[in-house]
Design an enzyme around this catalytic site. Structure first.
Site, PDB file in Angstrom:
ATOM      1  N   GLU A 189       0.839  -1.208   0.000  1.00  0.00           N
ATOM      2  CA  GLU A 189       0.000   0.000   0.000  1.00  0.00           C
ATOM      3  C   GLU A 189       0.875   1.261   0.000  1.00  0.00           C
ATOM      4  OE1 GLU A 189      -4.080  -1.250   2.192  1.00  0.00           O
ATOM      5  OE2 GLU A 189      -2.236  -1.638   3.360  1.00  0.00           O
ATOM      6  N   GLU A 210      -3.626  -9.753   3.718  1.00  0.00           N
ATOM      7  CA  GLU A 210      -4.381  -9.439   4.933  1.00  0.00           C
ATOM      8  C   GLU A 210      -5.516 -10.433   5.195  1.00  0.00           C
ATOM      9  OE1 GLU A 210      -2.598  -5.431   3.759  1.00  0.00           O
ATOM     10  OE2 GLU A 210      -3.248  -7.282   2.785  1.00  0.00           O
TER      11      GLU A 210
END
Ligand code: T1G
Length: 699
Positions: free
Chosen positions: A104, A124
């Protein structure tokens, strides 16, 4: 020493993150990145910025260890948005694995340069959450919603080559990564920032039917998991909402996942898998033995699968059989397995030949004399095991490790029939051995520390999760499976239909119910085992009906009939009225008045039996940690990872409740099988959990 440093070279600022072991985005790293970006935004001497990492990898995500405590500002979404907002081009220099929050951060940079060996990913979902710092909004914009969904739902590590084809990476280099990134930054300085967040998605191709189709395609593999659906909703938001609103939606859905008990369970599993290699009395100074060649005794299903693990990582294998046809058959199965992978495009035909070249077949024990490790995978009787180990003791070279793949038998007794018990241990692989990740490493009383240390490392080298178990009947996994199976079989004779028992545990999250599992394993295996141990040593009420089935020829899937019927060679279990009739007759014979049994009761009895046996194993020191038991069950028996394994599940119920339930079952079904484990009683009365036990015994 700050975990984030800065250096300016010819107008290019190089920000380096140095937070071993994997540059996780701990509080200090977030602070450092925010601090440096703020300073550089107004630094007139700087025309562009490179974000790089020291050590073995680019940022591998948020710091999972910080999840348990309240998040400290600056929060990652803000740090990421600030990077993207920079007016000067920011280039990420990626090596190792850019994962989760790390990717990210890289996606918020305006350009990305990577080593060819690098990988990217948003794993995740494996932690029960979702990419919560813009990953679900920026990845679809740059790689397209389909690729983004693939990465986010699978959590897989995507190669640099594939990531470039997705448009995520702008340049791939073989080496000199930093120099390449600086050169790229210099060139980009003239072009200014290219913000991923501003990229547009052509939503026309990604309407409701696309997402409905995708949901259908993952339904089976994500059954029971909470986070995957939330991940999909985020990508839907990326397609339909402007960035800011999409980021807001992502945050909401992230919080919902974080608050769900599955997140705690899956994060428990993350650390549990990393704890298994911590063994009392073993550390980095403990010597290891070199394993350059491995011998396998038996080329059957297990032997062949075990051998493939070593060939797959470049360790040559000598595989021994008693007769040539059996050897040819075994090597033939191995080749078929590799050819199947080649057919799926996972291997080239050259690679298949290269792997098969690792195999040497033999009919003579003497050909094992140059092996550093020899694993026996022959028929499961003590008599045959002892004969084989007698031979191994004769031929194996000094210092060779001798291992048994026994699933149940006493490894001390096997070791005692050699003159080198210190070189003997159990290496219990799970079928199919080339696929299943779990390896039970059975430490016998005389196993030398360097032998154990070598095998713990070897487990990781052959991509297994190696859990150390003490010697007892069935070690950790199979020992616990016995009371679990007993309660399931008792429920059938007391009134539940086999398919009801299976449905209850399937709904709980097990990959299949115990009846279907017994049919797959073969009812005759259990039957022979029971013949061996004698009726006084098991609950006859639970198994007499199964023994009648075996005696009537219904040995399971392999003969098309067991607890269920399997029509025309299909593997689909079908309830069989003849079996139901036999069960009801056996209930009468056993003097049991059949009653309705709820799914909750079935699940409770099976789970309490599993947990109680786990607590006995822990109390006896046959497992080092409760979390090791969780790793065994999740990786070897398909226990739902989103429940964190049986011991974590017990903690989620509260050990006092578990203890009380087992006492209640003791009163209801008799104390013979329902004696609370002493450790469970102790922890429940102390208001403690299995996690407390692990912490207090971490040594
Ligand atoms: N946080 C804290 N510790 C970590 C960590 C992390 N993210 N990753 C690894 N470690 C520790 C690990 O416990 C071990 O410690 C050591 O590093 C080496 O790891 C907003 C919220 C990077 C592929 O899920 O997949 O970002 O046992 O033994 O086999 O979207 O670690 O030595 O004390 O596994 O070479 C997303 C998790 C986080 C990646 C390296 N990221 N890590 O594998 O070494 S959530 C992940 C891995 C997130 C944002 C969200 C692997 C690895 P110790 P290791 P390895």
């Amino acid at each position: 020493m700050s975990t984030v440093s800065k250096e300016i070279r010819e107008g290019i600022a190089i920000i380096t993150v140095d937070n071993p072991p994997v540059n996780a985005l701990s509080h200090s790293v977030r602070e450092g990145l925010a601090r440096e970006m703020k300073e550089l935004a107004s630094n007139a001497d700087v025309s562009a910025i490179v974000v790089a990492c020291a050590g073995r990898t680019f940022i591998a995500g948020a710091d999972i260890r910080e999840f348990g405590s309240p998040p400290q500002p600056p929060h990652l979404p803000d740090v990421v948005n600030d990077i993207e907002a920079m007016e000067k081009p920011v280039v990420a220099a990626i090596h190792g694995t850019a994962l989760g929050g790390g990717l990210e951060v890289a996606l918020s940079c305006h350009y990305r340069v990577a080593l060819a060996s690098a990988k990217i990913g948003l794993p995740e979902v494996k932690l029960g959450i979702l990419p919560g710092a813009g990953g679900t909004q920026r990845l679809p914009r740059i790689a397209g919603p389909a690729n983004a969904l693939d990465a986010i739902i699978s959590g897989r590590h995507v190669s640099a080559k594939e990531a470039k084809s997705w448009g995520v990476l702008d340049e791939i280099v073989e080496d000199n990564l930093l120099e390449a990134a600086i050169a790229f930054a210099k060139a980009a300085a003239g072009n200014g920032p290219r913000r991923t967040g501003e990229m547009k998605i052509d939503g026309t191709k990604f309407g409701p039917e696309f997402f409905a189709g995708f949901r259908k395609s993952i339904a089976r593999q994500t059954r029971g998991y909470f986070a995957p659906e939330h991940c999909i909703r985020c990508v839907e938001a990326a397609v339909s909402l402007p960035l800011e609103e999409g980021l807001k939606r992502e945050r909401e859905l992230f919080q919902e996942c974080m608050a769900n008990p599955q997140a705690k369970a899956l994060q428990h599993m993350f650390f549990a898998e990393r704890q298994v290699s911590r063994i009392p009395g073993i550390d980095k100074n403990t010597p290891r033995r070199d394993i350059r060649r491995v011998g396998i005794i038996g080329a059957g299903t297990m032997g062949g699968g075990i051998a493939m693990n070593f060939a797959n990582v470049g360790i040559p294998v000598t595989i021994l059989e008693v007769e040539q046809p059996a050897l040819d058959r075994g090597l033939g199965v191995v080749r078929k397995n590799y050819e199947r992978s080649a057919a799926k495009g996972k291997l080239t035909s050259e690679q298949v030949e290269g792997l098969m070249d690792q195999f040497t077949g033999t009919l003579s024990y003497d050909d094992l004399s140059d092996c550093d490790l020899i694993i026996e995978a022959v028929f499961e009787t003590m008599e045959i095991k002892k004969k084989v180990f007698g031979e191994l003791d004769r031929v194996a070279k000094k210092g060779a490790i001798l291992a048994s793949n026994t699933s149940y038998l006493d490894v001390n007794e096997i070791a005692a029939c050699t003159k080198r018990p210190e070189d003997v241990l159990g290496l219990h692989f799970f079928s199919p051995a080339n696929v299943m990740r779990l390896l039970e490493i059975v430490r016998a009383d005389k196993t030398a520390p360097d032998v154990l240390a070598t095998c713990v490392d070897l487990a990781k080298a052959i991509r297994k999760v190696g859990v150390v178990a003490g010697v007892c009947h069935g070690f950790i996994g199979n020992r616990m499976l016995s009371p679990y199976g007993r309660e399931a079989a008792l429920a059938v004779i007391e009134g539940a239909k086999p398919e009801e028992v299976d449905a209850a545990l399937f709904t709980f999250g097990m990959p299949m119910g115990p009846m279907t599992m017994s049919d797959m394993a073969g009812l005759d295996i259990g039957y022979l085992n029971r013949q061996g141990v004698g009726r006084e040593n098991y609950e006859t009420k639970a198994y007499d009906w199964m023994d009648r089935l075996v005696e009537s020829g219904r040995k399971g899937l392999k003969v098309g009939a067991g607890v269920y019927a399997y029509e025309d060679g299909s593997r689909t279990p079908k309830p069989d009225p003849d079996v139901q009739k036999l069960i009801e007759e056996e209930s009468v014979k056993a003097g049991i008045e059949r009653r309705a049994i709820s799914s909750d009761e079935i699940v409770e009895r099976c789970m309490m039996a599993l947990i109680n046996e786990g607590a006995k194993i822990l109390g006896e020191g046959k497992a080092y940690r409760a979390s090791d038991i969780d790793v065994v069950y999740v990786n070897g028996y398909g226990y739902p990872a989103y429940r964190g394994g049986p011991m974590h599940y017990a903690d989620s119920l509260g050990l006092k409740n578990v203890y009380d339930k087992i006492c209640e079952f003791g009163e209801k079904f008799g104390p013979r099988w329902w004696q609370p484990a002493p450790l469970l009683k102790e922890l429940a009365e102390a208001g403690k959990s299995f996690a407390d036990f692990d912490r207090e015994n971490a040594g």
